[in-house]
Design a protein around this motif. Structure first.
Motif, PDB file in Angstrom:
ATOM      1  N   LEU A  51     -52.199  29.553  41.800  1.00 41.12           N
ATOM      2  CA  LEU A  51     -52.200  28.169  41.792  1.00 41.12           C
ATOM      3  C   LEU A  51     -53.917  27.982  41.455  1.00 41.12           C
ATOM      4  O   LEU A  51     -54.653  28.401  42.229  1.00 41.12           O
ATOM      5  N   ASN A  52     -54.087  27.140  40.173  1.00 34.59           N
ATOM      6  CA  ASN A  52     -55.498  26.983  39.663  1.00 34.59           C
ATOM      7  C   ASN A  52     -56.098  25.871  40.596  1.00 34.59           C
ATOM      8  O   ASN A  52     -55.558  25.268  41.478  1.00 34.59           O
ATOM      9  N   GLU A  53     -57.327  25.701  40.450  1.00 35.86           N
ATOM     10  CA  GLU A  53     -58.015  24.748  41.113  1.00 35.86           C
ATOM     11  C   GLU A  53     -57.465  23.660  40.990  1.00 35.86           C
ATOM     12  O   GLU A  53     -56.894  23.186  40.006  1.00 35.86           O
ATOM     13  N   LEU A  54     -58.025  22.454  42.019  1.00 37.17           N
ATOM     14  CA  LEU A  54     -57.704  21.150  42.130  1.00 37.17           C
ATOM     15  C   LEU A  54     -56.055  21.039  41.609  1.00 37.17           C
ATOM     16  O   LEU A  54     -55.597  20.226  40.999  1.00 37.17           O
ATOM     17  N   SER A  55     -55.203  21.778  42.300  1.00 38.05           N
ATOM     18  CA  SER A  55     -53.779  21.730  41.940  1.00 38.05           C
ATOM     19  C   SER A  55     -52.949  21.561  43.582  1.00 38.05           C
ATOM     20  O   SER A  55     -53.621  21.833  44.274  1.00 38.05           O
ATOM     21  N   GLU A  56     -51.846  20.970  42.848  1.00 39.59           N
ATOM     22  CA  GLU A  56     -50.768  21.007  44.357  1.00 39.59           C
ATOM     23  C   GLU A  56     -49.530  21.427  43.944  1.00 39.59           C
ATOM     24  O   GLU A  56     -48.942  21.201  43.110  1.00 39.59           O
ATOM     25  N   LEU A  57     -48.785  22.217  44.872  1.00 39.26           N
ATOM     26  CA  LEU A  57     -47.539  22.582  44.640  1.00 39.26           C
ATOM     27  C   LEU A  57     -46.681  22.341  45.911  1.00 39.26           C
ATOM     28  O   LEU A  57     -47.325  22.643  46.943  1.00 39.26           O
ATOM     29  N   LYS A  58     -45.508  22.057  45.796  1.00 37.22           N
ATOM     30  CA  LYS A  58     -44.534  21.632  46.873  1.00 37.22           C
ATOM     31  C   LYS A  58     -43.178  22.365  46.519  1.00 37.22           C
ATOM     32  O   LYS A  58     -42.669  22.318  45.239  1.00 37.22           O
ATOM     33  N   TYR A  59     -42.449  22.858  47.387  1.00 43.70           N
ATOM     34  CA  TYR A  59     -40.922  23.310  47.269  1.00 43.70           C
ATOM     35  C   TYR A  59     -40.332  23.188  48.769  1.00 43.70           C
ATOM     36  O   TYR A  59     -41.177  23.330  49.803  1.00 43.70           O
ATOM     37  N   ASN A  60     -39.040  22.838  48.531  1.00 42.35           N
ATOM     38  CA  ASN A  60     -38.261  23.042  49.832  1.00 42.35           C
ATOM     39  C   ASN A  60     -37.702  24.425  50.103  1.00 42.35           C
ATOM     40  O   ASN A  60     -36.665  24.977  49.469  1.00 42.35           O
ATOM     41  N   SER A  61     -38.375  24.963  51.209  1.00 44.60           N
ATOM     42  CA  SER A  61     -38.040  26.463  51.629  1.00 44.60           C
ATOM     43  C   SER A  61     -36.748  26.602  52.380  1.00 44.60           C
ATOM     44  O   SER A  61     -35.931  27.441  52.021  1.00 44.60           O
ATOM     45  N   SER A  62     -36.129  25.661  52.854  1.00 48.99           N
ATOM     46  CA  SER A  62     -34.817  25.592  53.479  1.00 48.99           C
ATOM     47  C   SER A  62     -33.618  25.654  52.495  1.00 48.99           C
ATOM     48  O   SER A  62     -32.644  25.964  52.797  1.00 48.99           O
ATOM     49  N   ARG A 100     -33.937  26.746  43.298  1.00 48.03           N
ATOM     50  CA  ARG A 100     -35.252  27.342  43.042  1.00 48.03           C
ATOM     51  C   ARG A 100     -35.869  26.219  42.280  1.00 48.03           C
ATOM     52  O   ARG A 100     -35.935  26.292  41.073  1.00 48.03           O
ATOM     53  N   SER A 101     -36.724  25.090  43.005  1.00 46.22           N
ATOM     54  CA  SER A 101     -37.132  24.173  42.208  1.00 46.22           C
ATOM     55  C   SER A 101     -38.718  23.848  42.902  1.00 46.22           C
ATOM     56  O   SER A 101     -38.872  23.881  44.102  1.00 46.22           O
ATOM     57  N   ILE A 102     -39.595  23.558  42.117  1.00 48.00           N
ATOM     58  CA  ILE A 102     -41.153  23.420  42.506  1.00 48.00           C
ATOM     59  C   ILE A 102     -41.523  22.097  41.799  1.00 48.00           C
ATOM     60  O   ILE A 102     -41.375  21.735  40.550  1.00 48.00           O
ATOM     61  N   ASP A 103     -42.398  21.418  42.760  1.00 45.12           N
ATOM     62  CA  ASP A 103     -43.069  20.303  42.059  1.00 45.12           C
ATOM     63  C   ASP A 103     -44.801  20.636  41.900  1.00 45.12           C
ATOM     64  O   ASP A 103     -45.314  21.166  42.924  1.00 45.12           O
TER      65      ASP A 103
END
Length: 300
Positions: free
Chosen positions: A119-130, A136-139
């Protein structure tokens, strides 16, 4: 009729039908009957004598107290187990993992399937681990490089479009009005504005003003993974803004400096970075302190 009178009349076997119905509705009616039955089990030459109400009532208090205590304990334990299980289930229903990076910060994230994200600077990543095994989906907001393990479809959702793969290496930049996807291995699919583009390895997709274009790339991984920022015919304003982000400094430069820059600067040495962007354009620089830089036209 109050409870005590009703019990006394019951002990004397002197209840009317209406009163008997009222007695049977008492909370402790079965317990009173049990005590009387136990008392009548004793045999002898003389007739069994039912104890007086006061004696029976004392026994009731002791019996009822013990019964209530055990019931209370069991009920409490059951309630705790039920509430605990419900709380555990609720907490784990949607376990959202969130990662954020700040200025000049990168973070490597391992996903549940051993895929990795840089993940590069000034970034955000979210995913549902449950729900990861099924979805397999990421925001993503910002920029990230993905190395995806083979398996079910892997989706990266951004503000401008969605990238879908099965297993590959690719980079996504989704920040401000910029949307870029570069594929370095395998094949990715980019979905945007109801359009779909297949992007094989060695190709880059750019969405600009609603129009998508593809082009070839000759590098094996994004430059930012090598701690480099690379530009091609970029405005000096864009170069300065990137420098400010990477080094967390404020740059004072002539706003009327209308020049284009093609080149690169490194992320781990401010002096070298300033030389890289100033020398080709015949500019000079001065580092005032740890967070302020002045750039001037060398011809003046």
């Amino acid at each position: 009729m109050d409870k005590e009178q009703l019990i006394k009349k019951w002990l004397n076997n002197n209840l009317s039908n209406t009163e008997l119905e009222a007695f049977n509705t008492l909370k402790d009616a079965d317990l009173y009957k049990e005590i009387i039955e136990e008392a009548q089990r004793f045999s002898g030459n003389t007739n069994a004598k039912v104890e007086a109400f006061d004696v029976v009532d004392k026994k009731l208090v002791s019996h009822k107290s013990n019964t209530i205590n055990w019931v209370r304990v069991v009920t409490s334990l059951a309630a705790i187990l039920v509430v605990g299980f419900a709380l555990f289930t609720w907490l784990n229903k949607d376990q959202i993992n969130t990662f954020n990076t700040y200025l000049a910060q990168n973070e490597i994230i391992s996903l549940p399937d051993n895929s990795t994200v840089n993940l590069n600077e000034l970034s955000e990543l979210k995913y549902n681990s449950s729900k990861w095994d099924d979805n397999r989906s990421i925001d993503l907001k910002g920029e990230a490089f993905f190395d995806v393990e083979k398996g079910k479809r892997f989706d990266v959702n951004t503000e401008f479009g969605k990238i879908s793969v099965l297993g590959t290496e690719f980079n996504v930049l989704s920040r401000d009005s910029i949307f870029k996807v570069a594929c370095y291995e395998g094949l990715v699919q980019v979905t945007y504005n109801d359009n779909k583009v297949k992007l094989p390895a060695g190709n880059e997709f750019i969405l600009l003003s609603g129009q998508g274009t593809t082009s070839n790339i000759a590098i094996s991984e994004p430059y930012w993974l090598k701690n480099m920022s690379v530009f091609e015919n970029a405005s000096f304003k864009d170069v300065v803004e990137e420098l400010e982000k990477q080094y967390n400094v404020k740059v004072d430069y002539p706003l009327n400096l209308n020049v284009k820059f093609t080149g690169a600067f490194e992320h781990n040495n401010l002096k070298n970075a300033l030389k890289s962007i100033s020398n080709p354009l015949h500019l000079t620089y001065t580092i005032q302190n740890t967070n302020e830089v002045i750039i001037r036209n060398g011809k003046n």
